[in-house]
Write a protein that holds these residues in place. Structure first.
Motif, PDB file in Angstrom:
ATOM      1  N   ALA A 148       2.276  -3.937  -7.298  1.00  0.00           N
ATOM      2  CA  ALA A 148       0.924  -3.283  -7.931  1.00  0.00           C
ATOM      3  C   ALA A 148       0.152  -2.699  -7.382  1.00  0.00           C
ATOM      4  O   ALA A 148       0.007  -3.150  -6.103  1.00  0.00           O
ATOM      5  CB  ALA A 148       0.276  -4.394  -9.119  1.00  0.00           C
ATOM      6  N   ILE A 149      -0.902  -1.577  -7.751  1.00  0.00           N
ATOM      7  CA  ILE A 149      -1.855  -1.084  -6.811  1.00  0.00           C
ATOM      8  C   ILE A 149      -2.956  -1.801  -6.635  1.00  0.00           C
ATOM      9  O   ILE A 149      -3.600  -1.439  -5.664  1.00  0.00           O
ATOM     10  CB  ILE A 149      -1.907   0.466  -7.330  1.00  0.00           C
ATOM     11  CG1 ILE A 149      -2.718   0.264  -8.735  1.00  0.00           C
ATOM     12  CG2 ILE A 149      -0.904   1.400  -7.411  1.00  0.00           C
ATOM     13  CD1 ILE A 149      -3.579   1.593  -9.238  1.00  0.00           C
ATOM     14  N   GLY A 150      -3.120  -3.135  -7.010  1.00  0.00           N
ATOM     15  CA  GLY A 150      -4.386  -3.620  -6.870  1.00  0.00           C
ATOM     16  C   GLY A 150      -4.197  -5.323  -7.598  1.00  0.00           C
ATOM     17  O   GLY A 150      -3.205  -5.345  -8.271  1.00  0.00           O
ATOM     18  N   GLN A 168       3.814  -1.602 -18.906  1.00  0.00           N
ATOM     19  CA  GLN A 168       4.740  -2.179 -17.664  1.00  0.00           C
ATOM     20  C   GLN A 168       4.305  -3.009 -16.710  1.00  0.00           C
ATOM     21  O   GLN A 168       4.699  -3.986 -16.238  1.00  0.00           O
ATOM     22  CB  GLN A 168       5.259  -0.985 -16.996  1.00  0.00           C
ATOM     23  CG  GLN A 168       6.432  -0.005 -18.003  1.00  0.00           C
ATOM     24  CD  GLN A 168       6.666   1.273 -17.394  1.00  0.00           C
ATOM     25  OE1 GLN A 168       5.927   1.939 -16.675  1.00  0.00           O
ATOM     26  NE2 GLN A 168       7.738   2.001 -17.692  1.00  0.00           N
ATOM     27  N   TYR A 169       2.736  -2.604 -16.310  1.00  0.00           N
ATOM     28  CA  TYR A 169       2.128  -3.631 -15.480  1.00  0.00           C
ATOM     29  C   TYR A 169       2.099  -4.985 -16.143  1.00  0.00           C
ATOM     30  O   TYR A 169       2.372  -5.933 -15.262  1.00  0.00           O
ATOM     31  CB  TYR A 169       0.645  -2.952 -15.087  1.00  0.00           C
ATOM     32  CG  TYR A 169       0.593  -2.258 -13.641  1.00  0.00           C
ATOM     33  CD1 TYR A 169       1.748  -1.082 -13.641  1.00  0.00           C
ATOM     34  CD2 TYR A 169      -0.090  -2.545 -12.687  1.00  0.00           C
ATOM     35  CE1 TYR A 169       1.582  -0.506 -12.364  1.00  0.00           C
ATOM     36  CE2 TYR A 169      -0.058  -2.124 -11.465  1.00  0.00           C
ATOM     37  CZ  TYR A 169       0.646  -0.663 -11.318  1.00  0.00           C
ATOM     38  OH  TYR A 169       0.820  -0.098 -10.136  1.00  0.00           O
ATOM     39  N   VAL A 170       1.576  -4.925 -17.218  1.00  0.00           N
ATOM     40  CA  VAL A 170       1.195  -6.376 -18.041  1.00  0.00           C
ATOM     41  C   VAL A 170       2.637  -7.000 -17.906  1.00  0.00           C
ATOM     42  O   VAL A 170       2.595  -8.229 -17.488  1.00  0.00           O
ATOM     43  CB  VAL A 170       1.040  -6.163 -19.520  1.00  0.00           C
ATOM     44  CG1 VAL A 170       0.951  -7.348 -20.246  1.00  0.00           C
ATOM     45  CG2 VAL A 170      -0.522  -5.577 -19.426  1.00  0.00           C
ATOM     46  N   LYS A 171       3.830  -6.381 -18.266  1.00  0.00           N
ATOM     47  CA  LYS A 171       4.976  -6.983 -18.415  1.00  0.00           C
ATOM     48  C   LYS A 171       5.647  -7.723 -17.172  1.00  0.00           C
ATOM     49  O   LYS A 171       6.169  -8.640 -16.927  1.00  0.00           O
ATOM     50  CB  LYS A 171       6.056  -6.210 -19.063  1.00  0.00           C
ATOM     51  CG  LYS A 171       6.070  -6.038 -20.574  1.00  0.00           C
ATOM     52  CD  LYS A 171       7.030  -5.522 -21.317  1.00  0.00           C
ATOM     53  CE  LYS A 171       7.037  -4.965 -22.502  1.00  0.00           C
ATOM     54  NZ  LYS A 171       7.973  -3.782 -22.781  1.00  0.00           N
ATOM     55  N   ALA A 174       1.225  -8.278 -13.701  1.00  0.00           N
ATOM     56  CA  ALA A 174       0.197  -7.631 -12.938  1.00  0.00           C
ATOM     57  C   ALA A 174      -1.110  -7.932 -13.813  1.00  0.00           C
ATOM     58  O   ALA A 174      -1.112  -8.117 -14.937  1.00  0.00           O
ATOM     59  CB  ALA A 174       0.149  -6.258 -12.725  1.00  0.00           C
ATOM     60  N   HIS A 175      -2.265  -8.145 -12.897  1.00  0.00           N
ATOM     61  CA  HIS A 175      -3.279  -8.370 -13.932  1.00  0.00           C
ATOM     62  C   HIS A 175      -4.210  -6.872 -14.101  1.00  0.00           C
ATOM     63  O   HIS A 175      -4.505  -6.000 -13.469  1.00  0.00           O
ATOM     64  CB  HIS A 175      -4.568  -9.100 -12.898  1.00  0.00           C
ATOM     65  CG  HIS A 175      -5.780  -9.421 -13.645  1.00  0.00           C
ATOM     66  ND1 HIS A 175      -5.708 -10.549 -14.565  1.00  0.00           N
ATOM     67  CD2 HIS A 175      -6.969  -8.661 -13.689  1.00  0.00           C
ATOM     68  CE1 HIS A 175      -6.876 -10.196 -15.147  1.00  0.00           C
ATOM     69  NE2 HIS A 175      -7.640  -9.277 -14.490  1.00  0.00           N
TER      70      HIS A 175
ATOM     71  N   ARG B   4      -4.232  -4.665  -0.118  1.00  0.00           N
ATOM     72  CA  ARG B   4      -4.389  -3.896  -1.460  1.00  0.00           C
ATOM     73  C   ARG B   4      -3.284  -3.892  -2.521  1.00  0.00           C
ATOM     74  O   ARG B   4      -3.497  -4.205  -3.633  1.00  0.00           O
ATOM     75  CB  ARG B   4      -4.548  -2.350  -0.886  1.00  0.00           C
ATOM     76  CG  ARG B   4      -4.978  -1.465  -2.136  1.00  0.00           C
ATOM     77  CD  ARG B   4      -5.573  -0.085  -1.725  1.00  0.00           C
ATOM     78  NE  ARG B   4      -6.633  -0.066  -1.027  1.00  0.00           N
ATOM     79  CZ  ARG B   4      -7.831  -0.525  -1.787  1.00  0.00           C
ATOM     80  NH1 ARG B   4      -7.872  -0.408  -2.984  1.00  0.00           N
ATOM     81  NH2 ARG B   4      -8.907  -0.565  -1.048  1.00  0.00           N
ATOM     82  N   PHE B   5      -2.224  -3.817  -2.225  1.00  0.00           N
ATOM     83  CA  PHE B   5      -0.947  -3.778  -3.011  1.00  0.00           C
ATOM     84  C   PHE B   5      -0.319  -5.307  -3.330  1.00  0.00           C
ATOM     85  O   PHE B   5      -0.708  -6.119  -2.264  1.00  0.00           O
ATOM     86  CB  PHE B   5       0.086  -2.950  -2.636  1.00  0.00           C
ATOM     87  CG  PHE B   5       0.138  -1.499  -2.705  1.00  0.00           C
ATOM     88  CD1 PHE B   5      -1.043  -0.874  -3.297  1.00  0.00           C
ATOM     89  CD2 PHE B   5       1.021  -0.511  -2.395  1.00  0.00           C
ATOM     90  CE1 PHE B   5      -1.083   0.620  -3.487  1.00  0.00           C
ATOM     91  CE2 PHE B   5       1.140   0.842  -2.600  1.00  0.00           C
ATOM     92  CZ  PHE B   5      -0.044   1.229  -3.137  1.00  0.00           C
ATOM     93  N   VAL B   6       0.028  -5.704  -4.356  1.00  0.00           N
ATOM     94  CA  VAL B   6       0.366  -6.949  -4.735  1.00  0.00           C
ATOM     95  C   VAL B   6       1.580  -6.987  -5.095  1.00  0.00           C
ATOM     96  O   VAL B   6       2.198  -5.903  -5.916  1.00  0.00           O
ATOM     97  CB  VAL B   6      -0.469  -7.437  -5.817  1.00  0.00           C
ATOM     98  CG1 VAL B   6       0.002  -8.830  -6.231  1.00  0.00           C
ATOM     99  CG2 VAL B   6      -2.155  -7.466  -5.709  1.00  0.00           C
ATOM    100  N   ARG B   7       2.418  -7.589  -4.362  1.00  0.00           N
ATOM    101  CA  ARG B   7       4.099  -7.808  -4.728  1.00  0.00           C
ATOM    102  C   ARG B   7       4.262  -8.703  -5.968  1.00  0.00           C
ATOM    103  O   ARG B   7       3.823  -9.796  -6.157  1.00  0.00           O
ATOM    104  CB  ARG B   7       4.875  -8.334  -3.260  1.00  0.00           C
ATOM    105  CG  ARG B   7       4.860  -7.627  -2.264  1.00  0.00           C
ATOM    106  CD  ARG B   7       5.759  -8.031  -1.041  1.00  0.00           C
ATOM    107  NE  ARG B   7       5.548  -7.550   0.071  1.00  0.00           N
ATOM    108  CZ  ARG B   7       6.255  -6.374   0.536  1.00  0.00           C
ATOM    109  NH1 ARG B   7       6.811  -5.624  -0.240  1.00  0.00           N
ATOM    110  NH2 ARG B   7       5.903  -5.870   1.834  1.00  0.00           N
ATOM    111  N   LEU B   8       4.911  -7.808  -6.991  1.00  0.00           N
ATOM    112  CA  LEU B   8       5.031  -8.591  -8.257  1.00  0.00           C
ATOM    113  C   LEU B   8       6.561  -9.221  -8.497  1.00  0.00           C
ATOM    114  O   LEU B   8       6.909 -10.041  -8.997  1.00  0.00           O
ATOM    115  CB  LEU B   8       5.014  -7.772  -9.380  1.00  0.00           C
ATOM    116  CG  LEU B   8       3.452  -7.373  -9.476  1.00  0.00           C
ATOM    117  CD1 LEU B   8       3.359  -6.016 -10.510  1.00  0.00           C
ATOM    118  CD2 LEU B   8       2.650  -8.419  -9.533  1.00  0.00           C
TER     119      LEU B   8
END
Ligand SMILES: Cc1cc2nc3c(=O)[nH]c(=O)nc-3n(C[C@H](O)[C@H](O)[C@H](O)COP(=O)(O)OP(=O)(O)OC[C@H]3O[C@@H](n4cnc5c(N)ncnc54)[C@H](O)[C@@H]3O)c2cc1C
Lengths: 489, 102
Positions: A148-150, A168-171, A174-175, B4-8
């Motif tokens: 995620a970008i943040g 897509q981020y939610v799934k 990501a927050h 900054r980036f977060v690994r998911l």
């Protein structure tokens, strides 16, 4: 007859289907793409060693992604595929490339441009801050790198991609802090009949919204973005809570160079809501975009004629229903010609290849042409519905504060651009660029050009089509000194 | 260290070490330079126009916001260059040395 030399630029959905049609006709086209792997944007492949499934990566489009990847992999040997190769110029009937083996020029009998799109951006004050990314870029971080970008992401802008990427981020876990859409909800109602041209896509949109809402993420419609706020310089945490540990801190460089523009990484975004109030959302990253714009530089260098399309307020290369450009032997397909989406790209890629075959004297079944044309017409109708439901917020360009940066590359503000218009009388895009440098920087106007035209039009009180369009120049992307050293290798 | 980036996901890949501005940075095989730098720090570079730090923008090799350099001075787009073990990256342009001055 010697086999004609056909060059396809782009290995996304359009380029892959064009290559397939040519290979089926017994021709071995050259397929050039600067990417490491085929698939283009929507079906971008993750690097070797990543293990997420097609379903995880592409959701409802997983089967189409698989089909496209399988198709292109199956063409191995029947196409001359050149990955990691940039086409930086087209002139004198040749394509000029820079790839792993250095520079080459490739003559062609037919050229099929399938160059795809980039995000269309409307500047917001503060969008130069570290932590602001294009919407497409935020998706690439996830799709190609599982990032995620943040740690708290706001999605800001408009268009179907806004909801798709937020979902897509939610799934992916990501927050997401908020989805802030500049389009008023009511704009969707008159667009409905056109959107019904693709009922499945419309339904998908409903499901995406549901995914976002179920995660407790606020969705606001009809917002006016006011300010992307900044915290401590380099801060990766919202509202300045963090400390700078970026490269600047790593090497002990001073980070306090004073500029005319407020510095500091993203700490949040303030918007005016549809009911006239103001709201601030804390975040450390913003994904912003207003739909897409075609990458038309190569068509321009190939001297294709352009026409202004008032529905999207963009200059687009002229083509006939099968993809023939105004220049004989040049064909245009996919989102690089007009933003019609991935499915249309597959159809128009095949159609352009069949048009090239027809023009080169090969037999082509007319039923095939007719059904592809019908497909594309449906996508055209759907796309015009999208343009209506998620309009490009031109009024934001006129309202952009003077101290807001328009050109991120060269740090040029709306005020400086407006002063160019009033002081020099420059109302034409290329003249205004020469005086203000807007569009001259690293991105060559990709991310500021359309908004700059709107700022100029508003300042000069003329219709945006009279501002014209930025002329493309070679190289279409900077050729780095390191790569240029390999010239002639 | 603020990243900054977060690994998911996809965190089982082998680790590798590169150097950024002289300091060691741990990344995973398959990371782009951008991900290597932004999972270990918050920015990529300073804007040459004094408007603060930058951390890339488009991630698709179109905006050129993410240039970094090798210590030898080769310019790289961080978003589209893979991180490799032993790389020595700098985030400011090294002094150019011209062949005829060596
Ligand atoms: C970042 C991004 C993400 C997107 N994600 C989605 C999504 O998830 N779902 C969706 O429906 N739509 C998405 N889209 C919209 C997308 O445009 C279409 O869905 C689809 O990818 C268009 O197919 P295409 O073949 O026309 O172009 P693309 O798939 O964009 O392929 C174009 C190809 O041309 C290559 N190319 C361009 N110029 C050059 C050059 N000068 N030299 C060499 N190679 C070149 C590019 O590297 C690229 O691989 C996205 C668009 C962008 C920009």
């Amino acid at each position: 007859m010697a086999e004609p030399a056909i060059v396809i630029i782009g290995a996304g959905p359009a380029g892959v289907r064009a290559a397939q049609a040519l290979a089926d006709a017994g021709i071995r086209p050259i397929v050039i793409d600067e990417g490491r792997r085929s698939g283009g944007q929507i079906y971008r492949r993750q690097p070797d060693g990543f293990t997420r499934s097609h379903a995880t990566l592409y959701g409802t489009e997983a089967e189409r992604a698989r089909a496209l990847h399988t198709c292109f992999d199956g063409l191995e040997g029947r196409v001359d595929y050149r990955p990691e190769t940039l086409v930086w110029h087209i002139s004198d009937g040749q394509v000029w490339t820079l790839g792993p083996d250095g520079h080459q020029s490739i003559p062609y009998d037919a050229l099929i441009l399938c160059t795809g799109a980039t995000d269309r951006l409307m500047p917001v004050r503060g969008w130069h801050r570290a932590g602001t990314y294009s919407l497409g870029g935020s998706q690439i971080a996830l799709k190609a790198q599982a990032c995620a970008i943040g740690s708290q992401v706001v999605f800001l802008g408009s268009g179907p991609l806004l909801y798709l990427v937020a979902a897509q981020y939610v799934k992916a876990g990501a927050h997401v802090a908020a989805v802030l859409d500049t389009a008023p909800f009511a704009a969707r109602i008159p667009a409905l009949p056109k959107l019904l041209a693709q009922p499945a896509a419309l339904w998908n949109g409903v499901l995406l919204t549901r995914t976002i809402k179920r995660a407790g993420v606020p969705i606001l419609h009809g917002v006016t973005p006011l300010d992307i706020t900044g915290g401590e310089e380099g801060s990766g945490a919202p509202d300045g809570a963090g400390v700078d540990t970026g490269p600047a801190a790593r090497d002990g460089r001073s980070s306090s160079r004073a500029g005319t523009v407020d510095t500091g990484a993203v700490s949040g975004v303030t918007v005016r809501t549809a009911d006239g109030g103001e709201r601030h959302f804390a975040c450390d990253a913003i994904a912003m975009g207003h739909h897409l714009r075609p990458e038309t530089q190569l068509a321009d260098l190939a001297r294709c004629a352009f026409a202004f399309d008032p529905a999207v307020r963009q200059w687009l290369p002229v083509r006939d229903p099968d993809g023939r450009a105004s220049v004989p032997g040049v064909y245009l397909a996919g989102d690089g010609a007009r933003i019609l989406g991935a499915r249309s790209a597959e159809a128009s890629g095949r159609l352009a290849a069949l048009a090239a075959l027809t023009d080169l004297g090969f037999p082509v079944a007319s039923v095939d042409l007719a059904s592809l044309r019908r497909d594309v017409a449906t996508y055209v109708r759907f796309a015009s519905g999208l343009a209506q439901a998620f309009p490009w917020p031109v009024e934001q360009a006129a309202a952009l504060p003077d101290d807001a940066i328009v050109c991120r590359c060269e740090s040029i503000t709306a005020g400086e651009l407006r002063a160019t218009v009033t002081d020099t009388g420059a109302q034409e895009a290329n003249r205004a660029k020469a005086f203000s440098r807007v569009g001259m920087g690293r991105c060559q106007g990709r991310y500021c050009g359309l908004a700059a035209a709107e700022v100029i039009a508003a300042a000069a009180a003329i219709p945006v089509e009279r501002v014209g369009r930025l002329r493309s120049a070679a190289p279409v992307k900077p050729i780095s000194a390191g790569s240029a050293g390999k010239a002639g290798a | 260290m603020t990243a900054r980036f977060v690994r998911l996901a996809e965190t089982d890949r082998p680790a590798l070490t590169l150097h950024v501005d002289g300091a060691p940075v741990t990344a995973l095989a398959g990371d782009t330079l951008m991900v290597a730098l932004l999972t270990s720090g918050a920015t990529l570079r300073q804007s040459e126009f004094g408007d603060g730090p930058r951390a890339g923008f488009c991630l698709m090799a179109a905006c050129q916001d993410c240039w970094v350099w090798t210590e030898e001075g080769t310019k790289l787009r961080a978003c589209s260059t893979l991180a490799e073990s032993g790389q020595r990256i700098v985030t400011t342009e090294p002094d150019t040395t011209w062949p005829n001055q060596q």
